[in-house]
Enzyme design. Sequence first.
Site, PDB file in Angstrom:
ATOM      1  N   VAL A 206     -19.243 -14.581 -10.178  1.00 53.49           N
ATOM      2  CA  VAL A 206     -19.466 -16.005 -10.420  1.00 53.49           C
ATOM      3  C   VAL A 206     -18.839 -16.858  -9.322  1.00 53.49           C
ATOM      4  O   VAL A 206     -19.480 -17.712  -8.716  1.00 53.49           O
ATOM      5  CB  VAL A 206     -18.902 -16.414 -11.802  1.00 53.49           C
ATOM      6  CG1 VAL A 206     -18.997 -17.929 -11.987  1.00 53.49           C
ATOM      7  CG2 VAL A 206     -19.644 -15.698 -12.907  1.00 53.49           C
TER       8      VAL A 206
ATOM      9  N   ASP B   2      -8.170 -15.267  -4.681  1.00 59.34           N
ATOM     10  CA  ASP B   2      -8.220 -14.175  -5.650  1.00 59.34           C
ATOM     11  C   ASP B   2      -6.925 -13.382  -5.525  1.00 59.34           C
ATOM     12  O   ASP B   2      -6.406 -13.196  -4.423  1.00 59.34           O
ATOM     13  CB  ASP B   2      -9.420 -13.263  -5.382  1.00 59.34           C
ATOM     14  CG  ASP B   2      -9.786 -12.414  -6.594  1.00 59.34           C
ATOM     15  OD1 ASP B   2     -10.828 -12.705  -7.228  1.00 59.34           O
ATOM     16  OD2 ASP B   2      -9.033 -11.466  -6.917  1.00 59.34           O
TER      17      ASP B   2
ATOM     18  N   THR C 153     -13.367 -13.490 -18.746  1.00 56.42           N
ATOM     19  CA  THR C 153     -12.749 -13.637 -20.063  1.00 56.42           C
ATOM     20  C   THR C 153     -13.285 -12.517 -20.956  1.00 56.42           C
ATOM     21  O   THR C 153     -14.260 -12.716 -21.682  1.00 56.42           O
ATOM     22  CB  THR C 153     -13.068 -15.022 -20.673  1.00 56.42           C
ATOM     23  OG1 THR C 153     -14.449 -15.346 -20.434  1.00 56.42           O
ATOM     24  CG2 THR C 153     -12.199 -16.096 -20.077  1.00 56.42           C
TER      25      THR C 153
ATOM     26  N   CYS D 150     -21.096 -11.039 -20.398  1.00 61.88           N
ATOM     27  CA  CYS D 150     -21.506 -12.241 -21.139  1.00 61.88           C
ATOM     28  C   CYS D 150     -22.056 -11.930 -22.529  1.00 61.88           C
ATOM     29  O   CYS D 150     -21.401 -12.174 -23.534  1.00 61.88           O
ATOM     30  CB  CYS D 150     -22.553 -13.025 -20.339  1.00 61.88           C
ATOM     31  SG  CYS D 150     -21.873 -13.947 -18.951  1.00 61.88           S
TER      32      CYS D 150
ATOM     33  N   ARG E 264     -18.804  -3.669 -15.664  1.00 62.24           N
ATOM     34  CA  ARG E 264     -17.971  -4.210 -16.731  1.00 62.24           C
ATOM     35  C   ARG E 264     -18.653  -4.102 -18.090  1.00 62.24           C
ATOM     36  O   ARG E 264     -19.808  -4.471 -18.255  1.00 62.24           O
ATOM     37  CB  ARG E 264     -17.636  -5.684 -16.450  1.00 62.24           C
ATOM     38  CG  ARG E 264     -16.653  -5.898 -15.320  1.00 62.24           C
ATOM     39  CD  ARG E 264     -16.447  -7.371 -15.047  1.00 62.24           C
ATOM     40  NE  ARG E 264     -17.673  -8.013 -14.606  1.00 62.24           N
ATOM     41  CZ  ARG E 264     -17.808  -9.329 -14.440  1.00 62.24           C
ATOM     42  NH1 ARG E 264     -16.797 -10.127 -14.709  1.00 62.24           N
ATOM     43  NH2 ARG E 264     -18.943  -9.833 -14.009  1.00 62.24           N
TER      44      ARG E 264
END
Length: 440
Positions: free
Chosen positions: A22, A41, A91, A266, A337
């Site tokens: 992102v 980062d 998150t 997501c 992920r």
Amino acid sequence: MSLYKKILAGEEKLAVVGLGYVGMPIAVAFAKKGISVIGFDLNEKKINMYKSGIDPTMEVGNDVISKTTINFTNNESDLKNAKFHVVAVPTPVNSDHTPDLTPVISASEIVGRNLAPGAIVVYESTVYPGCTEDVCIPILEKESGLKCGVDFKVGYSPERINPGDKVHRLENIHKIVSGIDKESLDTIKAVYDLVIEVGTYPVSNLRTAEAIKVVENSQRDINIAFMNELAMVFDKMDIDTNEVVDGMNTKWNALGFRPGLVGGHCIGVDPYYFTYQAEKLGYHSQIILNGRIVNDNMGAYIAEAAIKKMIEASQAPKNSKVVILGLTFKENCPDTRNSKVNDIIKKLNEYGIKPQVVDPWASKEEAKREYGVELKDLNDIKDADCIIVAVAHKEFRELGLDNINSLFKNIPNNQKVLIDVKGIYDINDLRKSGMNWWRL
């Protein structure tokens, strides 16, 4: 002069905190517009790759990274030089499906420690409604010693980037923007309008913007859960689900969803953020959590379908050589992920089966670190008893059934088991192949 004009004139810098799938495209997009961008980062290895012109996300490409003017850094003190901060950290959820806010809390502490008076902080990380105000702003105030709304402003603009999608890109996806007041909203909208070609969509407050993100992904999750449930029923009825969906999609108002594994950062995560906050307010989800249960169990369901097919083919599953094609959470994308392919692997492990896994897109290092999987090269695969095509990478689509067939042992076709999770091979070709096949 307004903050927007100062950013445009190069008098103030914009910082992106979190340079993943992102953050990196956003940072690159602003830099292309001549904005002075700090790309931060914590991962020093990642920063060094970017500095070397390597894009591990494959979202913007090595050529773009090598030419960008972004100032890549893992030194948090460099953030003191920015007045507009975009927080784009992941998150995830914990093992009990509660939100893991560790990354966004850590990012808030870092930004707070380096926050200058007059700055704006915009969160893009997916959170539950109210999280930015209840969790993030207090951290920013504590670490900075400044007062939100007086000394600095905060906004929320949910990310909508679809990793691996070369059609729906940052610049042509409408972007939701919000701020704690009209002044901050106007500035945030103006800044994002620099890179969002189709325009931004302002909403009245942070909670509404937060809700939009978790709801749009929860909607997709529920629809896919419905298709997965249908697929399980159709399997018992000996009806091919994809054939049903193809027919259904001839109607103008069909939604086009198909069954499959629902992982990633997501869709497989955001519904839990929504239901977490709902339950804190005394409401127990009737639909969303049940959809999550269906989707979370699909990996095990596919593994058990493969085992049944192996038994039908007179194989002893524990002694069978099983090959899984694909590990990433979606096709043509290196993102592993929350990959639900791992659920297939874990269920097979329960039966004493240790599958070989091939994925030309995934990082061998990440696969080993995250899942304990030693990725194999496709050229090294031979003498398989069962092949599970779990991810529809273009390389696997292009193989065709003849090349797939060559990966099996030299045994009769009816003893070869092919599990086509995504329905990427033509059903008539599957029927003609003589293989013992199954698809979701």
